[in-house]
Design an enzyme around this catalytic site. Structure first.
Site, mmCIF file in Angstrom:
data_model
loop_
_atom_site.group_PDB
_atom_site.id
_atom_site.type_symbol
_atom_site.label_atom_id
_atom_site.label_comp_id
_atom_site.label_asym_id
_atom_site.label_seq_id
_atom_site.Cartn_x
_atom_site.Cartn_y
_atom_site.Cartn_z
ATOM 1 N N THR A 135 16.625 16.586 53.975
ATOM 2 C CA THR A 135 18.060 16.246 53.365
ATOM 3 C C THR A 135 17.906 16.762 51.906
ATOM 4 O OG1 THR A 135 19.385 14.580 52.275
ATOM 5 C CG2 THR A 135 17.017 13.892 52.803
ATOM 6 N N ASP A 136 18.979 17.118 51.269
ATOM 7 C CA ASP A 136 19.029 17.421 49.756
ATOM 8 C C ASP A 136 18.609 16.269 49.014
ATOM 9 O OD1 ASP A 136 21.363 16.067 49.878
ATOM 10 O OD2 ASP A 136 22.586 17.670 49.078
ATOM 11 N N GLU A 137 18.791 15.026 49.229
ATOM 12 C CA GLU A 137 18.452 14.017 48.643
ATOM 13 C C GLU A 137 16.894 13.709 48.064
ATOM 14 O OE1 GLU A 137 19.904 10.166 49.432
ATOM 15 O OE2 GLU A 137 21.940 11.101 50.232
ATOM 16 N N LYS A 167 12.337 10.258 52.963
ATOM 17 C CA LYS A 167 12.370 11.712 53.665
ATOM 18 C C LYS A 167 11.557 12.570 53.003
ATOM 19 C CE LYS A 167 15.054 12.720 56.162
ATOM 20 N NZ LYS A 167 15.044 13.057 57.934
ATOM 21 N N TYR A 176 15.388 5.277 50.786
ATOM 22 C CA TYR A 176 15.670 6.357 51.989
ATOM 23 C C TYR A 176 15.198 7.957 51.687
ATOM 24 C CZ TYR A 176 18.343 10.147 54.144
ATOM 25 O OH TYR A 176 18.675 11.366 54.873
#
Ligand code: NAD
Ligand code: DAU
Length: 343
Positions: free
Chosen positions: A125-127, A157, A153
């Site tokens: 994810t870009d997060e 990741k 979260y």
């Protein structure tokens, strides 16, 4: 080829199963999913009728079960979508995020190492890059941006990504990673912004916008994410990370307004509520690498994709009513019941 899709009973994994059955009908797709609260066999109802599809219930963090799967199926490719995916839940209960997202990924990597595969693809994810300032529209996440996760979260990741790259460097497991921006489309679990707002508006319930609603997300129609992953599996270079996004930045409040407009519901339904803890300000992907190296381009414009998504929720009420009438009610009460109004 035998392709194991973990987390295929969830939102993006489910869409990916259908994408592969349509575009790569010669391959066999084996969905491996623990069916947590976010997994839904109703999503795979059509796929179950296809001879090139099989469902196996199981946990990616269960080493015995994963090794048994690999012995039986002998996968050529593994695509890992399985994860705890909701930021708000990670703020409430981080532990399961470490178990599934980090340890689960490591079990899959060990299985790939032990049994041999041609590709392990990690859906990230870009997060993992943290956030960008709202007043610097010139800044974007590239594959070289430092990892700077904000929530439990995104930290889980980012940890998984590091483990995936470590297995490439140390053991030569042939891996690729994609880091995509926010997805939307059919089968999106109602806890997330777009389906939550569609469903609340349909039920004439208040639409809980965190804070002022000025936070920016970079929305991509889910099928465009699926096409990017399929392309990376076919042409991507092992050991590489590919950012995926379509330059579609939107403020949350504007997304909510567009949903109300499509449904012809009043803006008085909007209610500003207490902000998310540590709320990331802005995400924005630079997709130059995947475009230049692999020729990937998104095809669905936001206005078209959002209308199509709203229409899907209107046409598939049973799918989401089954969810929102169940355990979800307790979740909703816990997360939104005590959230103060900020009007
Ligand atoms: P989701 O929550 O809708 O689905 C997750 C699926 O994983 C569910 O079917 C669930 O049953 C399954 N699962 C959870 N724990 C498991 C376990 N221990 N073993 C096996 N299966 C398990 O998630 P999503 O939104 O479809 O996201 C899929 C992946 O894409 C995630 O890895 C997420 O981090 C990533 N991602 C999501 C987005 C987004 O906008 N939704 C954007 C970029 C990346
Ligand atoms: O960027 C990719 C990520 O996008 C994925 O890695 C995550 O798995 C996925 O859940 C998503 O994370 P976000 O936190 O951006 O998505 P969410 O739909 O939870 O929230 C989108 C924005 O809307 C965010 O700024 C918070 C806000 N929001 C969300 C909810 C659920 C609200 O204002 N009200 C809400 O009720």
């Amino acid at each position: 080829m035998n392709i194991v899709v973990t987390g295929g009973a969830g939102f993006i994994g489910g869409n990916f199963v259908y994408y592969m059955l349509r575009h790569h009908p010669q391959d066999t797709i084996i969905c491996y999913d623990a069916l947590t609260y976010a997994g839904n066999l109703a999503t795979l109802e059509e796929a179950m009728k296809n001879d090139h599809f099989r469902f196996v219930k199981g946990d990616i963090a269960d080493r015995t079960a994963v090794y048994k799967l690999f012995e039986e199926v002998k996968p050529d490719i593994v695509v890992n979508f399985a994860a705890e995916s909701h930021v708000d839940r990670s703020i409430e209960s981080p532990e399961i995020f470490l178990r599934t997202n980090v340890l689960g990924t490591q079990v899959l990597l060990d299985a790939c190492r032990k049994y041999g595969i041609t590709r392990f693809h990690q859906v990230s994810t870009d997060e993992v890059y943290g956030d960008l300032p709202i007043d610097r529209p010139d800044l974007f996440f590239t594959e070289n941006t430092n990892l700077h996760a904000s929530s439990p979260y995104s930290a889980s990741k980012a940890s998984a990504d590091l483990m995936v790259l470590a297995y490439f460097r140390t053991y030569n497991v042939p891996v690729t990673i994609s880091r995509c921006s926010n997805n939307y489309g059919p089968y999106h679990f109602p806890e997330k912004l777009i389906p939550l707002m569609i469903i609340n508006a349909l039920n004439n319930k208040k639409l809980p916008v965190y804070g002022a609603g000025e936070n920016v997300r970079d929305w991509l129609y889910v099928e465009d994410h699926c096409s990017a992953i399929a392309l990376i599996l076919g042409k991507g270079r092992v050991g590489e990370v590919y950012n995926v996004g379509g330059h579609n930045e939107q403020k949350n409040i504007d997304v909510v307004r567009q949903i109300l407009q499509i449904l012809d519901r009043p803006e008085t339904l909007i209610e500003h509520v207490t902000d998310r803890k540590g709320h990331d300000l802005r995400y924005a992907i630079d997709p130059t690498k995947i475009r230049n190296e692999l020729g990937w381009q998104p095809t669905t414009k936001f206005a078209v994709g959002l209308k199509r998504t709203v229409e899907w929720y209107l046409a598939n009420k049973t799918w989401w009513e089954t969810i929102v009438n169940g355990e979800y009610q307790n979740y909703y009460e816990k997360m939104y019941g005590n959230r103060e109004r900020r009007d």
